[in-house]
Design a protein around this motif. Structure first.
Motif, PDB file in Angstrom:
ATOM      1  N   PHE A  37      39.383  31.649  45.036  1.00 19.34           N
ATOM      2  CA  PHE A  37      39.413  32.481  43.835  1.00 19.34           C
ATOM      3  C   PHE A  37      39.792  33.916  44.188  1.00 19.34           C
ATOM      4  N   ALA A  38      39.190  34.478  45.241  1.00 18.75           N
ATOM      5  CA  ALA A  38      39.482  35.858  45.644  1.00 18.75           C
ATOM      6  C   ALA A  38      40.939  36.027  46.035  1.00 18.75           C
ATOM      7  N   ASP A  39      41.540  34.965  46.566  1.00 18.15           N
ATOM      8  CA  ASP A  39      42.928  35.058  47.028  1.00 18.15           C
ATOM      9  C   ASP A  39      43.902  35.202  45.868  1.00 18.15           C
ATOM     10  N   ARG A  40      43.459  34.914  44.634  1.00 15.47           N
ATOM     11  CA  ARG A  40      44.339  35.072  43.476  1.00 15.47           C
ATOM     12  C   ARG A  40      44.567  36.550  43.137  1.00 15.47           C
ATOM     13  N   PHE A  41      43.733  37.429  43.708  1.00 17.08           N
ATOM     14  CA  PHE A  41      43.922  38.867  43.515  1.00 17.08           C
ATOM     15  C   PHE A  41      44.743  39.373  44.698  1.00 17.08           C
ATOM     16  N   LEU A  42      46.044  39.537  44.494  1.00 13.05           N
ATOM     17  CA  LEU A  42      46.931  39.882  45.608  1.00 13.05           C
ATOM     18  C   LEU A  42      46.646  41.275  46.151  1.00 13.05           C
ATOM     19  N   ALA A  43      46.458  42.242  45.264  1.00 16.21           N
ATOM     20  CA  ALA A  43      46.264  43.635  45.687  1.00 16.21           C
ATOM     21  C   ALA A  43      44.782  43.985  45.677  1.00 16.21           C
ATOM     22  N   ARG A  44      44.400  44.845  46.592  1.00 23.26           N
ATOM     23  CA  ARG A  44      43.006  45.286  46.667  1.00 23.26           C
ATOM     24  C   ARG A  44      42.952  46.789  46.867  1.00 23.26           C
ATOM     25  N   VAL A  45      42.067  47.423  46.111  1.00 28.48           N
ATOM     26  CA  VAL A  45      41.832  48.867  46.236  1.00 28.48           C
ATOM     27  C   VAL A  45      40.355  49.064  46.541  1.00 28.48           C
ATOM     28  N   PHE A  46      40.066  49.845  47.575  1.00 25.64           N
ATOM     29  CA  PHE A  46      38.688  50.136  47.968  1.00 25.64           C
ATOM     30  C   PHE A  46      38.381  51.586  47.594  1.00 25.64           C
ATOM     31  N   VAL A  47      37.304  51.786  46.854  1.00 24.30           N
ATOM     32  CA  VAL A  47      36.964  53.133  46.395  1.00 24.30           C
ATOM     33  C   VAL A  47      35.626  53.566  46.978  1.00 24.30           C
ATOM     34  N   ASP A  48      35.536  54.835  47.320  1.00 21.45           N
ATOM     35  CA  ASP A  48      34.311  55.459  47.819  1.00 21.45           C
ATOM     36  C   ASP A  48      33.881  56.532  46.834  1.00 21.45           C
ATOM     37  N   PRO A  49      32.643  57.007  46.920  1.00 21.84           N
ATOM     38  CA  PRO A  49      32.249  58.150  46.089  1.00 21.84           C
ATOM     39  C   PRO A  49      33.190  59.325  46.317  1.00 21.84           C
ATOM     40  N   VAL A  50      33.346  60.151  45.291  1.00 20.06           N
ATOM     41  CA  VAL A  50      34.237  61.313  45.374  1.00 20.06           C
ATOM     42  C   VAL A  50      33.820  62.203  46.540  1.00 20.06           C
ATOM     43  N   ALA A  51      34.808  62.662  47.307  1.00 21.36           N
ATOM     44  CA  ALA A  51      34.541  63.499  48.478  1.00 21.36           C
ATOM     45  C   ALA A  51      33.859  64.802  48.085  1.00 21.36           C
ATOM     46  N   ASP A  52      33.054  65.339  49.003  1.00 28.09           N
ATOM     47  CA  ASP A  52      32.319  66.576  48.728  1.00 28.09           C
ATOM     48  C   ASP A  52      33.241  67.719  48.319  1.00 28.09           C
ATOM     49  N   ALA A  53      34.448  67.751  48.888  1.00 25.84           N
ATOM     50  CA  ALA A  53      35.373  68.844  48.596  1.00 25.84           C
ATOM     51  C   ALA A  53      35.801  68.869  47.137  1.00 25.84           C
ATOM     52  N   ARG A  54      35.638  67.742  46.413  1.00 30.04           N
ATOM     53  CA  ARG A  54      36.078  67.679  45.021  1.00 30.04           C
ATOM     54  C   ARG A  54      34.909  67.560  44.051  1.00 30.04           C
TER      55      ARG A  54
END
Length: 385
Positions: A171-188
């Protein structure tokens, strides 16, 4: 292949329209511009996207904002262990059930959506995931006597982490693209606080400028006929390097990666792909570490990459100076357009100065290029006004 001039002009016009929709969607999104851009890339490619990140990292906000700008029917749902299939696909038609026929009322539900967002997607039951598998892969909804051609352009699944359960691998393989997000950096953080507070004010969300879904469909058609012959040898080299670096790339993902390359080309207004469009390849790597490894081994192939429409994503996945210059130019133009003419002070001045500092820290004057140099001059004038 020679592309007829009217077709090429239409591709360029549609790419500009999508670029405008993205610019509007990005207003108020702090460090989530990449998500909005990759949703658009996948919509043109006809592929699906998995967004991985901790709760509270604005995954759903980014998807919702670009969906509003693209237009079309949108479906969003938070899945849980006890979510029933009828909550996603629609209830059984009781009138038909009396006749012994199981049909599903799909109005307003996922089978009729054009853009979909499923949060905590891996928490769905086996019945939900099996039905989703066919819907995502074939764009056909089958349940009981109901067989429906789904108009789905892109489905975005979100989760807190990549699943380790082997039963979820297909099932996971059906999602071709992956984006990994982290909390907004301290500088922003200051920017996050300002924008988050502004967006909570009634009426502060940017209005829909123009629905761009018809343009997305035309670009998707253009991507199907995009000329890839000149980049396939480079693409094969890139996949070999990724595999040698330990990045697991199946044959299916390698073949389908061409769709992302073609989509990147047409979103840049071109009917033929170029080696610079290979910045999309790290997206198919399954983990954040694998994506970082992919960027490293492909540095000489994608270092000169850039995208006029997807400038944040191109920078994120190429780490190239050309993509960074395009992103800074786009960011500068967005701020100048948002703040308008006249004197700037307070937070607005700080935002303009921050972009100026980033430009000056990253580029010597001779290396600015005409586009970035022009934007820099406008930023200097605005700060000094």
């Amino acid at each position: 292949m020679i592309v007829p001039e009217p077709v090429q002009v239409q591709v360029q016009e549609d790419a500009l329209a999508v670029r405008g929709a993205l610019a509007t969607a990005r207003v108020g999104l702090v460090d989530r511009e990449v998500v909005a851009e990759v949703v658009t890339l996948c919509a043109v490619a006809g592929e699906h996207l998995l967004v991985i990140g901790a709760p509270g990292t604005a995954k759903s906000l980014a998807v919702r904002r670009i969906a509003e700008q693209l237009g079309g029917r949108y479906f969003e749902y938070l899945l849980g262990r006890f979510t029933e299939p009828n909550e996603i696909f629609g209830p059984v038609d009781l009138r038909r059930l009396r006749d012994g026929v199981v049909e599903i009322e799909t109005a307003g539900m996922l089978p009729e959506a054009e853009i979909a967002f499923l949060d905590e997607v891996f928490l769905g039951s086996t019945a939900i995931l099996n039905t989703l598998l066919g819907l995502l892969n074939e764009r056909v909804f089958r349940r009981g006597a109901t067989v429906l051609a789904a108009p789905l352009r892109v489905c975005v699944g979100a989760a807190n982490h990549v699943p380790h359960d082997p039963s979820l691998a297909a099932f996971a393989d059906r999602f071709l693209a992956r984006v990994f997000v982290d909390p907004v950096a301290d500088a922003r953080l200051e920017e996050l606080l300002e924008e988050g507070d502004a967006l909570s004010t009634p009426g502060a969300v940017p209005p829909v400028s123009a629905h761009a879904l018809s343009g997305i469909d035309r670009l998707a058609k253009a991507a199907h006929s995009c000329e890839l012959g000149s980049v396939r040898p480079v693409l094969a080299t890139a996949v070999r390097r990724m595999r040698a670096a330990g990045v697991p790339i199946t044959d299916r993902r390698a073949v389908r990666s061409q769709r992302l390359v073609a989509a990147a080309a047409v979103l840049d207004g071109r009917a033929a792909a170029e080696p610079g469009d290979l910045w999309t390849l790290p997206l198919i790597a399954p983990t954040a570490d694998a994506q970082a490894a992919s960027r490293d081994v492909l540095a000489d192939l994608i270092g000169a990459a850039g995208s006029g429409s997807l400038c944040h994503a191109a920078e994120e996945y190429s780490h190239g100076s050309a993509a960074r210059a395009r992103r800074l130019a786009e960011t500068g133009r967005d701020l100048l357009a948002r703040f308008g003419p006249g004197p700037t002070d307070g937070d607005r001045r700080l935002r303009l100065e921050a972009v100026l500092r980033e430009i000056d820290a990253g580029f010597a004057t001779p290396d600015l290029g005409a586009e970035l140099a022009t934007v820099r001059d406008r930023l200097v004038a605005a700060v000094q006004s």
